[in-house]
Scaffold this motif. Structure first.
Motif, short mmCIF file in Angstrom:
data_model
loop_
_atom_site.label_atom_id
_atom_site.label_comp_id
_atom_site.label_asym_id
_atom_site.label_seq_id
_atom_site.Cartn_x
_atom_site.Cartn_y
_atom_site.Cartn_z
N THR A 53 0.40 13.56 -8.56
CA THR A 53 -0.74 13.79 -9.45
C THR A 53 -0.74 12.85 -10.65
N GLU A 54 0.34 12.09 -10.82
CA GLU A 54 0.49 11.24 -12.00
C GLU A 54 0.27 9.77 -11.64
N PRO A 55 -0.75 9.11 -12.20
CA PRO A 55 -1.02 7.71 -11.87
C PRO A 55 0.18 6.79 -12.09
N ALA A 56 0.96 7.02 -13.15
CA ALA A 56 2.11 6.16 -13.41
C ALA A 56 3.15 6.30 -12.31
N ALA A 57 3.36 7.53 -11.82
CA ALA A 57 4.32 7.76 -10.75
C ALA A 57 3.84 7.14 -9.45
N VAL A 58 2.54 7.24 -9.18
CA VAL A 58 1.99 6.64 -7.96
C VAL A 58 2.10 5.11 -8.03
N GLN A 59 1.93 4.55 -9.21
CA GLN A 59 2.12 3.10 -9.38
C GLN A 59 3.58 2.73 -9.12
N GLU A 60 4.50 3.59 -9.51
CA GLU A 60 5.91 3.35 -9.22
C GLU A 60 6.16 3.36 -7.72
N LEU A 61 5.48 4.24 -7.00
CA LEU A 61 5.56 4.24 -5.54
C LEU A 61 5.07 2.91 -4.98
N VAL A 62 3.96 2.43 -5.50
CA VAL A 62 3.44 1.13 -5.08
C VAL A 62 4.48 0.04 -5.30
N ASN A 63 5.12 0.05 -6.45
CA ASN A 63 6.12 -0.96 -6.77
C ASN A 63 7.30 -0.90 -5.80
N LYS A 64 7.73 0.30 -5.46
CA LYS A 64 8.88 0.45 -4.58
C LYS A 64 8.56 0.11 -3.13
N LEU A 65 7.31 0.29 -2.74
CA LEU A 65 6.92 -0.12 -1.39
C LEU A 65 6.90 -1.64 -1.25
N ASN A 66 6.67 -2.31 -2.36
CA ASN A 66 6.81 -3.76 -2.41
C ASN A 66 5.97 -4.47 -1.35
N SER A 67 4.69 -4.07 -1.26
CA SER A 67 3.71 -4.74 -0.41
C SER A 67 3.97 -4.61 1.09
N ARG A 68 4.81 -3.67 1.50
CA ARG A 68 5.01 -3.47 2.94
C ARG A 68 3.79 -2.83 3.57
#
Length: 220
Positions: A53-68
């Motif tokens: 529910t938190e945009p900052a946390a979801v952005q962290e998920l994006v970062n950790k997926l690293n464009s896979r």
């Protein structure tokens, strides 16, 4: 080998879904707020500390997926609080909307750049969000949030059709989990196997439809 991202993956249906996809030979990325011993024992890739529910946390998920690339995205994170007339906890109604309906939109929008033609999106909703199937009332926040999740899925199916991404709304059944107080007709393994099969059947021909894990198409 497909990359499969599952939210709410640390227990219950999410954990069982991780087991199903792992057994099929897929690379499972289990997303959760706090990793449980059970999900750690599966030896799947875990991305924890994520509040969907938190945009900052979801952005962290994006970062950790690293464009896979993401082949399958399953929105499973959910909450349920019983609300009856005269005993409605309005903050819990808002929370259910945020987790059950808004969060899948937030996560989808952030992860969409990693998806491509042929990718699949599953939203674990509930037949309690069906207007036609409601003959018992009550559970206001949960029913309303799941009806909203169903509308989200249909809208996404329209918007993502030109991209070749199929979307399905999924009802797991009445499952014995912590959410239901271990009450229910089926266990998590049975539910997850059915959900896995429905996702396997998902295509552009049936995108935007609403299914019971056991194979019954459900009314809106």
């Amino acid at each position: 080998m497909k990359n499969v991202v599952i939210t709410g993956a640390n227990r219950g249906i999410g954990l069982a879904l991780c087991e199903q996809f792992q057994a099929a030979g897929d690379h499972v990325i289990a997303v959760c707020r706090e990793a449980s011993d059970d999900i750690k024992a599966l030896e799947v890739e875990i991305i924890d500390g994520i509040d969907v529910t938190e945009p900052a946390a979801v952005q962290e998920l994006v970062n950790k997926l690293n464009s896979r690339s993401i082949d399958v995205l399953v929105h499973n994170a959910g909450v349920m609080t019983r609300n009856e007339l005269g005993h409605i906890d309005y903050p819990s109604v808002s929370q259910q909307y945020q987790v059950n309906a808004v969060a899948p939109l937030l996560v989808t929008e952030h992860l969409l750049p990693f998806m491509k033609s042929g990718s699949k999106l599953g939203i674990v909703t509930s037949r309690m969000g069906s207007l036609a199937d409601n003959d018992s009332g009550s559970h206001y926040g949960y029913r309303m949030s799941k009806a909203a999740a169903n509308m989200l899925g249909v809208s996404l199916s329209v918007d993502l059709k030109p991209k070749g991404i199929a979307v399905m709304l999924l009802h797991p059944g009445y499952v014995k989990t912590d959410m239901t107080g271990q009450q229910g007709y089926v266990d998590t393994d049975h539910a997850a196997k059915g959900l896995f099969n429905r996702i396997a059947d998902l295509s552009m021909e049936n995108t935007g439809t609403f299914w019971h894990a056991d194979g019954e198409q459900l009314p809106w």
